[in-house]
Design a protein around this motif. Structure first.
Motif, PDB file in Angstrom:
ATOM      1  N   LEU A 175       0.822  -1.204   0.000  1.00 39.89           N
ATOM      2  CA  LEU A 175       0.000   0.000   0.000  1.00 39.89           C
ATOM      3  C   LEU A 175       0.859   1.258   0.000  1.00 39.89           C
ATOM      4  O   LEU A 175       0.530   2.255  -0.651  1.00 39.89           O
ATOM      5  CB  LEU A 175      -0.940  -0.003   1.212  1.00 39.89           C
ATOM      6  CG  LEU A 175      -2.120  -0.983   1.133  1.00 39.89           C
ATOM      7  CD1 LEU A 175      -2.853  -1.033   2.474  1.00 39.89           C
ATOM      8  CD2 LEU A 175      -3.085  -0.599   0.021  1.00 39.89           C
ATOM      9  N   THR A 176       1.984   1.194   0.702  1.00 39.17           N
ATOM     10  CA  THR A 176       2.876   2.356   0.777  1.00 39.17           C
ATOM     11  C   THR A 176       3.523   2.641  -0.575  1.00 39.17           C
ATOM     12  O   THR A 176       3.543   3.791  -1.038  1.00 39.17           O
ATOM     13  CB  THR A 176       3.960   2.124   1.840  1.00 39.17           C
ATOM     14  OG1 THR A 176       3.343   1.937   3.114  1.00 39.17           O
ATOM     15  CG2 THR A 176       4.914   3.312   1.910  1.00 39.17           C
ATOM     16  N   SER A 177       4.059   1.603  -1.222  1.00 32.31           N
ATOM     17  CA  SER A 177       4.702   1.835  -2.519  1.00 32.31           C
ATOM     18  C   SER A 177       3.675   2.198  -3.588  1.00 32.31           C
ATOM     19  O   SER A 177       3.971   2.944  -4.524  1.00 32.31           O
ATOM     20  CB  SER A 177       5.524   0.611  -2.937  1.00 32.31           C
ATOM     21  OG  SER A 177       4.704  -0.510  -3.228  1.00 32.31           O
ATOM     22  N   LEU A 178       2.459   1.692  -3.446  1.00 30.09           N
ATOM     23  CA  LEU A 178       1.401   2.060  -4.385  1.00 30.09           C
ATOM     24  C   LEU A 178       1.087   3.548  -4.283  1.00 30.09           C
ATOM     25  O   LEU A 178       0.913   4.234  -5.305  1.00 30.09           O
ATOM     26  CB  LEU A 178       0.146   1.238  -4.108  1.00 30.09           C
ATOM     27  CG  LEU A 178      -1.074   1.555  -4.983  1.00 30.09           C
ATOM     28  CD1 LEU A 178      -0.789   1.242  -6.438  1.00 30.09           C
ATOM     29  CD2 LEU A 178      -2.297   0.772  -4.497  1.00 30.09           C
ATOM     30  N   ALA A 179       1.027   4.066  -3.061  1.00 30.63           N
ATOM     31  CA  ALA A 179       0.761   5.491  -2.876  1.00 30.63           C
ATOM     32  C   ALA A 179       1.861   6.333  -3.516  1.00 30.63           C
ATOM     33  O   ALA A 179       1.593   7.358  -4.149  1.00 30.63           O
ATOM     34  CB  ALA A 179       0.629   5.816  -1.392  1.00 30.63           C
ATOM     35  N   GLN A 180       3.108   5.892  -3.373  1.00 26.17           N
ATOM     36  CA  GLN A 180       4.221   6.605  -3.985  1.00 26.17           C
ATOM     37  C   GLN A 180       4.106   6.592  -5.506  1.00 26.17           C
ATOM     38  O   GLN A 180       4.316   7.608  -6.184  1.00 26.17           O
ATOM     39  CB  GLN A 180       5.546   5.970  -3.560  1.00 26.17           C
ATOM     40  CG  GLN A 180       6.773   6.517  -4.275  1.00 26.17           C
ATOM     41  CD  GLN A 180       6.991   8.008  -4.050  1.00 26.17           C
ATOM     42  OE1 GLN A 180       6.701   8.523  -2.968  1.00 26.17           O
ATOM     43  NE2 GLN A 180       7.484   8.702  -5.066  1.00 26.17           N
ATOM     44  N   THR A 181       3.745   5.443  -6.062  1.00 27.40           N
ATOM     45  CA  THR A 181       3.584   5.345  -7.512  1.00 27.40           C
ATOM     46  C   THR A 181       2.447   6.241  -7.991  1.00 27.40           C
ATOM     47  O   THR A 181       2.527   6.849  -9.072  1.00 27.40           O
ATOM     48  CB  THR A 181       3.338   3.884  -7.920  1.00 27.40           C
ATOM     49  OG1 THR A 181       4.492   3.109  -7.582  1.00 27.40           O
ATOM     50  CG2 THR A 181       3.074   3.752  -9.414  1.00 27.40           C
ATOM     51  N   ALA A 182       1.392   6.337  -7.207  1.00 28.43           N
ATOM     52  CA  ALA A 182       0.283   7.224  -7.569  1.00 28.43           C
ATOM     53  C   ALA A 182       0.744   8.678  -7.607  1.00 28.43           C
ATOM     54  O   ALA A 182       0.341   9.444  -8.501  1.00 28.43           O
ATOM     55  CB  ALA A 182      -0.868   7.056  -6.586  1.00 28.43           C
TER      56      ALA A 182
END
Length: 330
Positions: free
Chosen positions: A60-67
């Motif tokens: 979830l953390t890396s997904l937020a960064q990618t977003a």
């Protein structure tokens, strides 16, 4: 008219980069590109996908960064696929408001607001222990089949869950008869009439999906030929697209993209709604494998392939190259 060597010289319009830019018929822009992303429940760190070099399963953390990177790059949106820790026969995780997909939609929407489109894949295949896109049942002869109408009930609930989580766009991708109408009605009845339905309207039973199976930890045995499109058929796909538009699809998609450019062109010439295409995992893997062997110029092929999809009629493209292509277009 006889050519006299002075008048008809098309090469005049290809002489310099400036001339070529001026007369270019098809223009690719980051805003047309949508990044598919995979998020895995309970994952502690991003995990590379072996068959898709450069693509990872996200936390979830890396997904937020990618977003955040997607917003900075100016791409059109992110399409989220969720991979749960546990699966069952009816794909309960797809409708669980705390399930990985809906949690991820909420995290990304909170992160980006309306700065890019938050899209959610609306299908049960990642959530079912049998790996099919719907609920299983038996037909009149006793064979195990995907039960179309029972699956529609699950899709309706899933659409509402995704909308409540914050999705701007839901993408029904299971190729069930009537799925767009059921999803549209469910969204409207729940007060989410502003949520966009991007219909996977012509989705083929393609061998190009192979790497995707790894990306979503697929449980599938067998195939999906009884509900996805036969690769040999075009007219049937046009009928599917027309039905989806009639049922309220806001955008229609052709998937895969490059092997079906003829279908894409026919769809674009037929409908009066925006048209999308999905450059799928196998298309990506082919480019990566050839580039790794030094057989092609990776960046040129990336842009050439995306340009060809646009030229065939796609107004938007789901592609694992979205961020990279946006940088190239810079």
């Amino acid at each position: 008219m006889d050519w006299d060597g002075s008048r008809v010289r098309p090469r005049r319009l290809r002489t310099t980069p400036a001339v070529r830019r001026l007369v270019r018929e098809t223009r690719l822009h980051p805003a047309q590109l949508i990044l598919p992303v995979f998020v895995v429940e309970n994952l502690e760190a991003p995990r590379p996908i072996g068959s898709m070099p450069g693509v990872v399963q996200h936390t979830l953390t890396s997904l937020a960064q990618t977003a955040r990177e997607a917003v900075a790059a100016g791409i059109g949106g992110v399409m989220i696929f969720g991979v749960p820790a546990t699966k069952d026969a009816v794909g309960s995780g797809g409708t669980d408001p705390d399930g990985i997909l809906n949690a991820a939609v909420g995290v990304v929407r909170e992160e980006v607001g309306d700065d890019t489109l938050v899209m959610a894949d609306l299908c049960l295949d990642e959530f079912t222990d049998h790996g099919h896109c719907g609920v299983l049942g038996t037909d009149a002869s006793g064979r195990t089949v995907v039960d179309n109408d029972a699956t529609l009930e699950r899709y309706a609930a899933m659409a509402v869950a995704q909308a409540r989580a914050g999705a701007h766009v839901v993408g029904p991708s299971g190729m069930m008869d009537g799925q767009v109408g059921v999803v549209r009605d469910a969204l409207d009845e729940a007060g989410h009439d502003d949520v966009i339905v991007l219909a996977y309207a012509a989705k083929y039973a393609s061998a190009y999906y192979g790497p995707f199976r790894e990306a979503v930890d697929s449980s599938l045995t067998g195939d999906r030929m009884s509900y996805q499109q036969d690769p040999a058929n075009l007219r049937e796909s046009l009928r599917e697209v027309a039905l989806d538009v009639e049922q309220g699809a806001d955008i229609v998609m052709v998937k895969p993209a490059l092997p079906y450019l003829d279908v894409l062109a026919e769809v674009a010439a037929t409908v009066d709604v925006p048209v999308s295409a999905y450059q799928v995992s196998g298309e990506y893997a082919q480019i990566e494998a050839a580039a790794a062997n030094g057989w092609i110029d990776r960046d040129r092929v990336v842009l050439e392939s995306l340009t060809s999809i646009t030229r065939a009629g796609a107004g938007s493209i789901l592609t694992y190259y979205a961020l990279h292509a946006a940088r190239l277009l810079g």
